[in-house]
Enzyme design. Structure first.
Site, PDB file in Angstrom:
ATOM      1  N   ASN A 139       0.857  -1.184   0.000  1.00  0.00           N
ATOM      2  CA  ASN A 139       0.000   0.000   0.000  1.00  0.00           C
ATOM      3  C   ASN A 139       0.903   1.247   0.000  1.00  0.00           C
ATOM      4  OD1 ASN A 139      -1.418   2.267   1.091  1.00  0.00           O
ATOM      5  ND2 ASN A 139      -3.070   0.907   1.697  1.00  0.00           N
ATOM      6  N   HIS A 157       0.947   6.262   1.865  1.00  0.00           N
ATOM      7  CA  HIS A 157       1.658   7.226   2.705  1.00  0.00           C
ATOM      8  C   HIS A 157       2.888   7.834   2.043  1.00  0.00           C
ATOM      9  CE1 HIS A 157      -1.385   6.837   5.574  1.00  0.00           C
ATOM     10  NE2 HIS A 157      -1.245   5.527   5.602  1.00  0.00           N
ATOM     11  N   HIS A 215      -5.618   3.654  -1.613  1.00  0.00           N
ATOM     12  CA  HIS A 215      -6.940   4.048  -1.104  1.00  0.00           C
ATOM     13  C   HIS A 215      -7.221   5.477  -1.554  1.00  0.00           C
ATOM     14  CE1 HIS A 215      -9.626   4.417   2.784  1.00  0.00           C
ATOM     15  NE2 HIS A 215     -10.287   4.720   1.669  1.00  0.00           N
ATOM     16  N   ARG A 251      -9.313   8.256  -0.978  1.00  0.00           N
ATOM     17  CA  ARG A 251     -10.284   8.670   0.043  1.00  0.00           C
ATOM     18  C   ARG A 251     -11.137   9.814  -0.470  1.00  0.00           C
ATOM     19  NH1 ARG A 251      -8.706   6.642   5.532  1.00  0.00           N
ATOM     20  NH2 ARG A 251     -10.501   7.824   6.204  1.00  0.00           N
ATOM     21  N   ARG A 268      -6.877  12.886   0.910  1.00  0.00           N
ATOM     22  CA  ARG A 268      -5.798  13.331   1.797  1.00  0.00           C
ATOM     23  C   ARG A 268      -4.442  12.750   1.403  1.00  0.00           C
ATOM     24  NH1 ARG A 268      -7.496  10.298   7.354  1.00  0.00           N
ATOM     25  NH2 ARG A 268      -9.467  11.298   6.843  1.00  0.00           N
ATOM     26  N   GLU A 305      -8.677   0.602  -2.913  1.00  0.00           N
ATOM     27  CA  GLU A 305      -9.503   0.652  -1.700  1.00  0.00           C
ATOM     28  C   GLU A 305     -10.453   1.822  -1.841  1.00  0.00           C
ATOM     29  OE1 GLU A 305      -7.032   0.910   1.716  1.00  0.00           O
ATOM     30  OE2 GLU A 305      -6.217  -1.081   1.439  1.00  0.00           O
ATOM     31  N   THR A 348      -8.289   3.801   8.608  1.00  0.00           N
ATOM     32  CA  THR A 348      -9.515   3.011   8.588  1.00  0.00           C
ATOM     33  C   THR A 348      -9.684   2.301   9.928  1.00  0.00           C
ATOM     34  OG1 THR A 348      -9.068   2.663   6.254  1.00  0.00           O
ATOM     35  CG2 THR A 348     -10.791   1.319   7.223  1.00  0.00           C
ATOM     36  N   GLU A 358     -11.196  -9.213   3.366  1.00  0.00           N
ATOM     37  CA  GLU A 358      -9.907  -8.886   3.978  1.00  0.00           C
ATOM     38  C   GLU A 358     -10.159  -8.698   5.469  1.00  0.00           C
ATOM     39  OE1 GLU A 358      -7.283  -6.224   1.940  1.00  0.00           O
ATOM     40  OE2 GLU A 358      -6.403  -5.516   3.820  1.00  0.00           O
ATOM     41  N   HIS A 415      -3.666  -4.358   7.853  1.00  0.00           N
ATOM     42  CA  HIS A 415      -3.771  -3.165   8.689  1.00  0.00           C
ATOM     43  C   HIS A 415      -2.858  -3.274   9.896  1.00  0.00           C
ATOM     44  CE1 HIS A 415      -5.213   0.575  10.376  1.00  0.00           C
ATOM     45  NE2 HIS A 415      -5.762   0.802   9.197  1.00  0.00           N
TER      46      HIS A 415
HETATM   47  N1  PXP Z   1      -5.920  -3.128   4.163  1.00  0.00           N
HETATM   48  C1  PXP Z   1      -6.861  -2.161   4.184  1.00  0.00           C
HETATM   49  C2  PXP Z   1      -8.236  -2.539   3.732  1.00  0.00           C
HETATM   50  C3  PXP Z   1      -6.564  -0.850   4.567  1.00  0.00           C
HETATM   51  O1  PXP Z   1      -7.531   0.078   4.578  1.00  0.00           O
HETATM   52  C4  PXP Z   1      -5.240  -0.535   4.913  1.00  0.00           C
HETATM   53  C5  PXP Z   1      -4.886   0.874   5.280  1.00  0.00           C
HETATM   54  O2  PXP Z   1      -5.112   1.691   4.201  1.00  0.00           O
HETATM   55  C6  PXP Z   1      -4.285  -1.550   4.861  1.00  0.00           C
HETATM   56  C7  PXP Z   1      -4.655  -2.848   4.523  1.00  0.00           C
HETATM   57  C8  PXP Z   1      -2.851  -1.296   5.188  1.00  0.00           C
HETATM   58  O3  PXP Z   1      -2.698  -0.895   6.505  1.00  0.00           O
HETATM   59  P1  PXP Z   1      -1.325  -0.312   6.986  1.00  0.00           P
HETATM   60  O4  PXP Z   1      -1.068   0.928   6.194  1.00  0.00           O
HETATM   61  O5  PXP Z   1      -1.525  -0.076   8.441  1.00  0.00           O
HETATM   62  O6  PXP Z   1      -0.267  -1.366   6.709  1.00  0.00           O
END
Ligand code: PXP
Length: 250
Positions: free
Chosen positions: A11, A14, A47, A49, A53, A74, A105, A155, A194
């Site tokens: 992901n 960030h 994602h 949003r 952001r 996402e 999330t 998930e 997550h």
């Molecule tokens: N899976 C989903 C559905 C999420 O919303 C997120 C965060 O955007 C992640 C995985 C990844 O989480 P993290 O950034 O904490 O590794």
């Protein structure tokens, strides 16, 4: 039960968070996605949003155009996001709950409580050839609801497991294990994610019915200290070790 291959979805949200702190183009999440591909990621997750952001609409345009790995978009269950997903047709769409005021999330989607809202949306995404997953808590009720909605993938939210310690963490892990086994009996493909980091990933990676982990924030943070390539390769190696499979050649 034989363990199936475990995919890593990186992901890149960030990277965009840091870029957006100053505006401009640097650091570029699409460049990070290309590095992730070279480091052994199996997919890219982003994602979009409602408040934009981090990831922007043009990031999604570019990820679709420039990245060869499957994109997992996402998205909140809104008409706006549905239209965007149908326009781009990413490999997968993971429906997540979204509240404007949250930092990340928090908690899973209420697949059980939102059946009537989600059902037509999942049907439209599936009809467009997009593999739909629902980001839910590890509860039988939510899994059964996902099955009833016709989503092929769920998930499991690993946030609470990652935030807790000791007995509480062990109980959370057990909840995830039970949910992953229940997913198998329902014929649902099971992903998890997550909050996962180098310390928490192995027990989740070892669950044989989990076939994909989506990991972002920790990898991007860790990249500050040792580089993104090394962080992803180490995560991949920890996943492979936990799974007991030979290292995937990146
Ligand atoms: N899976 C989903 C559905 C999420 O919303 C997120 C965060 O955007 C992640 C995985 C990844 O989480 P993290 O950034 O904490 O590794």
């Amino acid at each position: 039960m034989t363990a199936r291959m475990l995919r890593l979805g990186v992901n890149i949200d960030h990277v965009a968070t840091i870029r957006n702190a100053r505006g401009g183009k640097h650091p570029d999440p699409v460049r990070a996605a290309k590095m992730a591909a070279a480091a052994g990621a199996d997919g890219i997750t982003a994602h979009l949003r409602e408040d934009r952001r981090h990831i922007s609409d043009s990031d999604i345009d570019r990820l679709m155009a420039e990245i060869s790995l499957p994109l997992n978009l996402e998205m909140a269950a809104t008409e706006e996001m549905l239209a965007i997903a149908l326009r781009h047709r990413p490999h997968a769409a993971c429906i997540v709950p979204e509240r404007r005021e949250e930092r990340t999330t928090e908690g899973g989607l209420d697949a059980a409580g939102q059946h009537n809202h989600l059902k037509p949306m999942i049907a439209k995404l599936s009809d467009a050839g997009i593999r739909v997953s629902l980001f839910i808590e590890a509860s039988e009720r939510q899994l059964d609801a996902a099955r009833a909605l016709g989503a092929p993938v769920i998930e499991l939210h690993t946030g609470r497991y990652c935030e807790t310690e000791g007995d509480e963490q062990a109980a959370e892990l057990e909840r995830i294990r039970r949910a992953a086994a229940h997913a198998e009996t329902l014929g649902l493909e099971c992903h998890a994610g997550h909050g996962l980091n180098f310390d928490t990933v192995a027990p989740v990676a070892a669950i044989p019915t989990v076939v994909e982990l989506n990991i972002g924030h920790f990898l991007i943070g860790e990249a500050i200290f040792g580089g993104l390539d090394g962080a992803i390769r180490r995560m991949r190696a920890l996943m492979n070790d936990a799974r007991g499979v030979a290292a995937k050649s990146a």
